[in-house]
Scaffold this active site. Sequence first.
Site, PDB file in Angstrom:
ATOM      1  N   TYR A 281       0.824  -1.214   0.000  1.00 53.87           N
ATOM      2  CA  TYR A 281       0.000   0.000   0.000  1.00 53.87           C
ATOM      3  C   TYR A 281       0.859   1.265   0.000  1.00 53.87           C
ATOM      4  CZ  TYR A 281      -4.120  -2.889   0.959  1.00 53.87           C
ATOM      5  OH  TYR A 281      -5.118  -3.820   0.882  1.00 53.87           O
TER       6      TYR A 281
ATOM      7  N   ASP B  14     -11.406  -8.482   7.149  1.00 53.38           N
ATOM      8  CA  ASP B  14     -12.807  -8.322   6.719  1.00 53.38           C
ATOM      9  C   ASP B  14     -13.489  -9.680   6.605  1.00 53.38           C
ATOM     10  OD1 ASP B  14     -12.635  -5.608   6.644  1.00 53.38           O
ATOM     11  OD2 ASP B  14     -13.429  -5.405   4.617  1.00 53.38           O
TER      12      ASP B  14
ATOM     13  N   LYS C 299       2.927 -15.596   2.031  1.00 57.16           N
ATOM     14  CA  LYS C 299       2.831 -16.343   0.770  1.00 57.16           C
ATOM     15  C   LYS C 299       4.264 -16.685   0.375  1.00 57.16           C
ATOM     16  CE  LYS C 299       0.409 -17.885  -2.762  1.00 57.16           C
ATOM     17  NZ  LYS C 299      -0.401 -19.097  -2.636  1.00 57.16           N
TER      18      LYS C 299
ATOM     19  N   ASP D 207      -5.613  -6.735   5.596  1.00 58.39           N
ATOM     20  CA  ASP D 207      -6.800  -5.997   5.166  1.00 58.39           C
ATOM     21  C   ASP D 207      -7.896  -6.995   4.741  1.00 58.39           C
ATOM     22  OD1 ASP D 207      -8.472  -4.012   4.324  1.00 58.39           O
ATOM     23  OD2 ASP D 207      -7.277  -3.384   2.614  1.00 58.39           O
TER      24      ASP D 207
ATOM     25  N   ASP E  99      -3.677 -18.164   1.347  1.00 57.11           N
ATOM     26  CA  ASP E  99      -4.841 -18.829   0.746  1.00 57.11           C
ATOM     27  C   ASP E  99      -5.391 -19.889   1.693  1.00 57.11           C
ATOM     28  OD1 ASP E  99      -2.342 -19.897   0.239  1.00 57.11           O
ATOM     29  OD2 ASP E  99      -2.770 -20.549  -1.800  1.00 57.11           O
TER      30      ASP E  99
END
Length: 358
Positions: free
Chosen positions: A141, A251, A191, A247, A223
Amino acid sequence: MSYDVAVIGGDGIGPEIVAEAQRVLQAALKQYGKSAEFTSCLAGGAAIDAVGHPLPKETLAAAHKADAVLLGAVGGPQWDTVEPELRAEKAILGLRQSLELYANLRPIRVPAILAERSPLKAEKVTGVDILIVRELSGGIYYGERQEGAVQDGVEQAFDKESYSVPEIERITRFAFRAAKLRRNKVTSVDKANVLATSRLWRRTVEKLAATEPEIKVNHLYVDNCAMQLILAPKQFDVIVTNNLFGDILSDEAAVIAGSIGMLPSASIGSGTGLYEPIHGSAPDIAGRGLANPLGTILSAALLLRYSLKEEAAACLIEAAVDKVLEEGYGTIDLVQSGMTQVTTSEMGRLVERQIGKI
Ligand code: NAD
């Protein structure tokens, strides 16, 4: 002893829910012979209307000076047409940047009474108690990016992810400290099978884990973690991960709890911490006594835990919230048959009263 808490009610339901959190915070501190001095500050749409800017310098100064900041929510349709740099939501980004907040915490707890509201089976989620620790100030980001470049007639774009060892160590240490107040388990999510930054992440977490033998550390690819959160959420205690994965996973995990009105958050940095519910200003229900204040009240519990180091008072609030729910009270987003519907301020008063009884 009195703590200095900067309070930003904000817009929509913000002022209603923050008032209840202030009431409960004060009641919890009083049990331990302490109190909070609240400094009311403007931000968001209310500040645009009053002074023409979403984050007045007086608010920033008060936030820096305070022991902690408690925020309701900002924004609403009446401010959607202002120029992008002056949007109400810029207040949150401005606070995060100025206070150098590097860790975002999102606890997800599902007491039995709320399990029926979850989209997952009740037996899968009853008793879920997860703390997601998301790195907030680095990663993709904040990396270099390019848009609109055309090479050999083909449009391209890139976003660069980069992390340094000190950044990873800082957030990992934070997660380890949090785990010691909980069940001593940390799942680091990356990852590492594909990304260089994730391999550095994993190596750094492993090195620190070797110095903390009492903490059980495991690693999951992002994942698999996304899948495990739905298949078996009770396996998790603390999850630590980078900005992007955090992030998305936070959620996803928030949905488990059933109502957005229940979920608190904390953003922590080297200076003042910022505490707010995860939801927005809910203009559709503002001013009608319908808003659930528990996400904000539980944010006040996090404020006690992480900024004021008042762990006992934080636990007191969490226990009082559970008890009020167990007794069958709920705002409109929570009530099911057999429960008693209460208003925003009735809910705040119920939690306050419960604190006095525990
Ligand atoms: P929202 O979270 O405000 O509302 C989504 C839905 O959830 C609405 O139906 C609302 O009534 C309900 N809801 C939210 N909080 C509730 C509560 N405590 N009790 C009961 N029901 C609740 O999201 P939105 O409608 O997309 O956004 C409204 C405004 O809030 C926008 O201006 C948005 O930019 C802003 N926003 C602010 C923040 C923040 O301040 N951190 C975060 C998200 C959105």
